[in-house]
Motif scaffolding. Structure first.
Motif, mmCIF file in Angstrom:
data_model
loop_
_atom_site.group_PDB
_atom_site.id
_atom_site.type_symbol
_atom_site.label_atom_id
_atom_site.label_comp_id
_atom_site.label_asym_id
_atom_site.label_seq_id
_atom_site.Cartn_x
_atom_site.Cartn_y
_atom_site.Cartn_z
ATOM 1 N N UNK A 179 -18.718 72.796 101.244
ATOM 2 C CA UNK A 179 -17.604 73.754 101.210
ATOM 3 C C UNK A 179 -17.192 74.202 102.616
ATOM 4 N N UNK A 180 -18.107 74.729 103.438
ATOM 5 C CA UNK A 180 -17.669 75.112 104.789
ATOM 6 C C UNK A 180 -17.265 73.917 105.644
ATOM 7 N N UNK A 181 -17.853 72.743 105.376
ATOM 8 C CA UNK A 181 -17.480 71.553 106.129
ATOM 9 C C UNK A 181 -16.033 71.148 105.880
ATOM 10 N N UNK A 182 -15.643 71.097 104.624
ATOM 11 C CA UNK A 182 -14.244 70.757 104.300
ATOM 12 C C UNK A 182 -13.311 71.843 104.795
ATOM 13 N N UNK A 183 -13.744 73.110 104.698
ATOM 14 C CA UNK A 183 -12.917 74.202 105.202
ATOM 15 C C UNK A 183 -12.674 74.060 106.703
ATOM 16 N N UNK A 184 -13.691 73.590 107.421
ATOM 17 C CA UNK A 184 -13.597 73.487 108.868
ATOM 18 C C UNK A 184 -12.665 72.358 109.304
ATOM 19 N N UNK A 185 -12.669 71.251 108.557
ATOM 20 C CA UNK A 185 -11.982 70.059 109.031
ATOM 21 C C UNK A 185 -10.763 69.660 108.202
ATOM 22 N N UNK A 186 -10.277 70.569 107.357
ATOM 23 C CA UNK A 186 -9.087 70.230 106.573
ATOM 24 C C UNK A 186 -8.260 71.473 106.316
ATOM 25 N N UNK A 187 -7.062 71.256 105.781
ATOM 26 C CA UNK A 187 -6.218 72.364 105.362
ATOM 27 C C UNK A 187 -6.130 72.445 103.842
ATOM 28 N N UNK A 188 -7.177 71.967 103.164
ATOM 29 C CA UNK A 188 -7.243 72.005 101.704
ATOM 30 C C UNK A 188 -7.483 73.442 101.243
#
Length: 271
Positions: A179-188
């Motif tokens: 969750x924090x990984x996708x938050x960090x590297x995307x605008x999803x």
């Protein structure tokens, strides 16, 4: 779980399922709950946690697919890398001292909790993290899909690999990294991140559970009560999630994760 009673097992499982469905990373609370609340050892808690989190995540993933929120290509990439790294985690878990594993787990959980709390308090609950837009995994506004490039591929692969490693080490499913990984590297958006995380967790947990059971570990009595309650909690969370602001979901998870890590760390150091 002997002597604790079905009610207690059910309540704890229900709470884990709710947290997992609402935040996508709540499965990380399963091991602290089983160890602190039900008195299991880390070795006993891992297979129960993996099965409960995996089955609950599968239901949440199916609901996300129905709503068209799951980014399935990204989920498959992360899950594939996670499945490759999970055996390494299992191998390390069998060779490192239990106390060291517990301390490492608590420190990692505290770091993630602090990072997510900072993002939530900064008002970034449903948006991408600042400073990374345009450099990694951006959504195409016309198609709603990721624009794939080498940086996006590497970022998601690394997230999946780390989540698989931690899944094998600690039986946590890896959502607290996804969750924090996708938050960090995307605008999803946060709700899409949650269900994409659930898809990855379900796939990684399936491969890790197989490795755990093949290694000869057995489930303790009452395990299936906890598992069934976690599944019920997931079903309830998917009804609640659309009505709760993403920022508060993220902050709530950070607080729960931080408290669980501190309690588990205190118990480990005292022992």
């Amino acid at each position: 779980m002997q002597g604790k009673g079905m009610l207690l097992e059910g309540l704890y499982g229900l709470g884990v399922g709710l947290a997992l469905g609402l935040t996508g990373g709540g499965g990380v609370l399963a091991v602290p709950t089983l160890v602190l609340g039900l008195g299991l050892s880390l070795g006993e808690a891992v297979p129960v946690s993996l099965i409960a989190v995996g089955l609950a995540a599968l239901l949440g993933c199916l609901d996300g697919l129905r709503q068209g929120l799951v980014r399935y290509k990204a989920a498959l990439l992360m899950a594939g890398c996670g499945a490759l790294c999970a055996p390494l985690g299992l191998w390390l878990a069998g060779r490192l001292p239990v106390a060291l594993l517990m301390v490492l787990f608590c420190l990692a959980l505290l770091f993630i909790a602090a990072r997510m709390a900072r993002q939530a308090l900064a008002g970034a609950g449903g948006e991408a993290a600042p400073g990374v837009l345009g450099r990694n995994c951006m959504l195409n506004p016309d198609t709603g899909r990721f624009r794939w490039n080498p940086r996006c591929f590497f970022s998601l692969s690394a997230i999946g690999g780390l989540s698989g490693l931690f899944s094998g080490l600690f039986g946590v499913g890896g959502g607290f990294l996804i969750v924090p990984g996708i938050r960090q590297f995307s605008n999803l958006a946060m709700h899409a991140i949650v269900v994409t995380s659930l898809a990855v967790i379900a796939l990684i947990s399936a491969s890790t559970v197989a490795g755990v059971l093949l290694s000869g570990r057995e489930l303790v009595p009452g395990a299936w009560t906890f598992v069934a309650a976690a599944v019920v909690g997931m079903l309830g969370s998917r009804l609640l999630a659309p009505h709760l602001p993403a920022r508060y979901l993220q902050l709530g998870f950070a607080v729960l994760a931080g408290l669980s890590a501190l309690m588990l760390l205190g118990k480990t150091l005292m022992a």
